[in-house]
Write an enzyme that holds these catalytic residues in place. Structure first.
Site, short mmCIF file in Angstrom:
data_model
loop_
_atom_site.label_atom_id
_atom_site.label_comp_id
_atom_site.label_asym_id
_atom_site.label_seq_id
_atom_site.Cartn_x
_atom_site.Cartn_y
_atom_site.Cartn_z
N TYR A 160 0.81 -1.29 -0.10
CA TYR A 160 0.05 0.08 0.16
C TYR A 160 0.89 1.22 0.01
O TYR A 160 0.40 2.32 -0.22
CB TYR A 160 -0.98 -0.04 1.23
CG TYR A 160 -2.36 -0.48 1.13
CD1 TYR A 160 -2.53 -1.83 0.69
CD2 TYR A 160 -3.29 0.38 1.20
CE1 TYR A 160 -3.66 -2.17 0.80
CE2 TYR A 160 -4.75 0.08 1.22
CZ TYR A 160 -4.94 -1.17 0.70
OH TYR A 160 -6.23 -1.53 0.47
N LYS A 231 1.36 -13.67 5.95
CA LYS A 231 1.76 -14.72 4.98
C LYS A 231 3.22 -14.94 4.99
O LYS A 231 3.89 -15.05 3.93
CB LYS A 231 1.34 -14.50 3.54
CG LYS A 231 -0.19 -14.42 3.38
CD LYS A 231 -0.96 -16.00 3.37
CE LYS A 231 -0.26 -16.68 1.90
NZ LYS A 231 -0.62 -17.94 1.81
N ASP A 285 -4.39 -17.13 5.26
CA ASP A 285 -5.44 -17.85 4.67
C ASP A 285 -6.07 -18.82 5.52
O ASP A 285 -7.50 -18.90 5.61
CB ASP A 285 -4.89 -18.55 3.54
CG ASP A 285 -3.42 -19.10 3.76
OD1 ASP A 285 -2.97 -18.75 4.44
OD2 ASP A 285 -3.15 -20.13 2.85
N ASP A 309 -6.79 -5.29 5.32
CA ASP A 309 -7.87 -4.71 4.51
C ASP A 309 -8.90 -5.82 4.31
O ASP A 309 -10.10 -5.69 4.30
CB ASP A 309 -7.13 -4.01 3.00
CG ASP A 309 -8.30 -3.31 2.05
OD1 ASP A 309 -9.12 -2.42 2.85
OD2 ASP A 309 -8.10 -3.48 0.88
#
Ligand code: NAD
Length: 422
Positions: A160, A231, A285, A309
């Site tokens: 971002y 992640k 995930d 987000d």
């Protein structure tokens, strides 16, 4: 500071911040900047203002609103998207609230929301998701009452950060050459046009965010865990590092008040000491599915920008969707409240959409100001409106019976509920 096009209210006082004690000094008649926002902002902004005015009045206080401008309203007044004096006013007055701002996809200007958060150094985007009576009718899950999480999303870095180069430019080819030739990633990027972005995750950015999340858990008795969501299995040196720095904060800065999940099992057989906060981590995930399957096991989540987000919108869906999902951006002695949703241009000016997300963002702002009594009134009044099924179209269409109200009518109902509850 004097302003060119912003009208500073003639009455009211300024909220100030004491750096030494890290305390906000909030008068009973604060001047508070507000940006209504683009699209549906012209409906939800004034509706929110009305509700917050009622909550202030019911608790013996008064808001002195100061309109400031960004997006469409700024283009009309200043011929630019984000005037410097808007940023200056929000910085000087410290506590502010905004509606959504439109960002064009692909081409055009960069997100004004991201720019505001960065220029004001509002480093934590805080998004609570909690159950209110009546939500079970509109929620897509069986047990929405299990949801009570608050996400702390890093706000200033990650993909971002806006460091990216467009396909077909000289710059992107220079970056490709550098990555392949100098850094040794030869043949990693396919031939032909490419867009490249950079994902910075710093120790500084990560640690101040994780501290904010842990402090919140320590201050709130019903919050017992902080989960680092990453992640790191794939992006080892960015998201993996986020996890490691997060654990470092937990292990090095909080003494016995905070323990890691490993310590909990290795040394305490899973027995959580009273008042201690447990820090654990989950891969993003997996976390997305656990949010649905083991909802009640999670309290506070700390996440890099992009994960935050995605996960916060998804969590919002479990308690009724974007129409109700609130947020706020925290900095050092500064806050900017804003709903999670965008400007939903197709509903602009129809007096139709749900203002609850911005109203509950206002609740977060009230809590930040230390006006907990007013914040509770707002929460209870919204809950009363939803459980009485006096709601806007998005909730109404998912409920049996009930009364479908316009944005402004719904705000009026919430105001009346505040007056009755006070
Ligand atoms: P959006 O949140 O504006 O709308 C998506 C859909 O969600 C709407 O069509 C509507 O069905 C529903 N919705 C949103 N808010 C609602 C409300 N208050 N009440 C009832 N239903 C509501 O997302 P989008 O369409 O992806 O984005 C539109 C614009 O908003 C884009 O320019 C985007 O960049 C911008 N945006 C801004 C912010 C922000 O200001 N912080 C956040 C997200 C998106």
């Amino acid at each position: 500071m004097s302003y060119d096009k912003i009208e500073v209210p003639s009455s009211g006082s300024k909220i100030t911040y004491d750096e030494e004690t890290d305390e906000l000094n909030v008068p009973d008649d604060p001047i508070v900047p507000i940006i209504y926002g683009d699209g549906i902002g012209s409906d939800v902004g004034p509706a929110t203002q009305k509700v917050l005015d009622a909550a202030a009045e019911a608790t013996g206080r008064e808001f002195n609103w100061m309109r400031v401008y960004a997006g469409e309203s700024a283009r009309e007044k200043y011929d630019e998207n984000l005037p410097q004096e808007t940023v200056d006013a929000m910085s000087e007055y410290r506590v502010s609230i905004k509606g959504p701002l439109t960002t064009p996809v692909g081409a055009g200007f960069r997100s004004l929301n991201v720019a505001l958060r960065k220029r004001l150094d509002l480093y934590a985007n805080v998004r609570p998701t909690y159950f209110l009576e009546g939500i079970d009718e509109v929620s897509p899950v069986k047990r929405p009452q299990d949801m009570d999480m608050i996400m702390f999303r890093e706000n200033t870095e990650d993909v971002y950060a806006g460091i990216e180069w467009e396909a077909g430019t000289e710059e992107v080819e220079e970056v490709r050459d550098f990555v392949e030739d100098e850094m040794g990633f030869d043949s990693t990027i396919h031939d032909g046009p490419v867009g490249i972005g950079i994902k910075p995750i710093t120790e500084f950015g990560t640690k101040r965010l994780v501290r904010e999340a842990i402090d919140y858990a320590l201050e709130n008795d019903d919050k017992n865990t902080v989960t680092l969501v990453h992640k790191g299995n794939i992006m080892k040196f960015t998201e993996g590092q986020f996890r490691d720095w997060g654990y470092e904060v937990a292990e090095e800065e909080y003494g016995d008040e905070v323990i890691t999940e490993d310590t909990l099992w290795e040394e305490r057989d899973g027995e959580q000491p009273e008042d201690a906060v447990v820090v654990n981590d989950r891969i993003a995930d997996n976390m997305l599915q656990q949010m649905l399957t083991r909802t009640d096991e999670y309290d506070v989540l700390a996440l890099p920008n992009l994960n935050g987000d995605y996960l916060s919108d998804s969590a919002g869906a479990q308690i009724g969707g974007l129409g109700i999902a609130p947020g706020a951006n925290f900095g050092t002695g500064k806050v900017l409240a804003e709903p999670v949703h965008g400007s939903a241009p197709k509903y602009e000016g129809q007096d139709k959409v749900n203002p609850t997300a911005m109203i509950l963002s206002g609740r977060l702002m009230l809590e930040y100001m230390g006006w907990d009594d007013a914040a509770d009134l707002v929460r209870d009044a919204v809950e009363q409106a939803i459980s009485a099924k006096t709601v806007t179209y998005d909730f109404h269409r998912q409920m049996e019976g009930g009364e479908k109200l316009a944005t402004s009518e719904y705000a009026q109902v919430v105001v009346e509920n505040i007056e009755d509850l006070a």
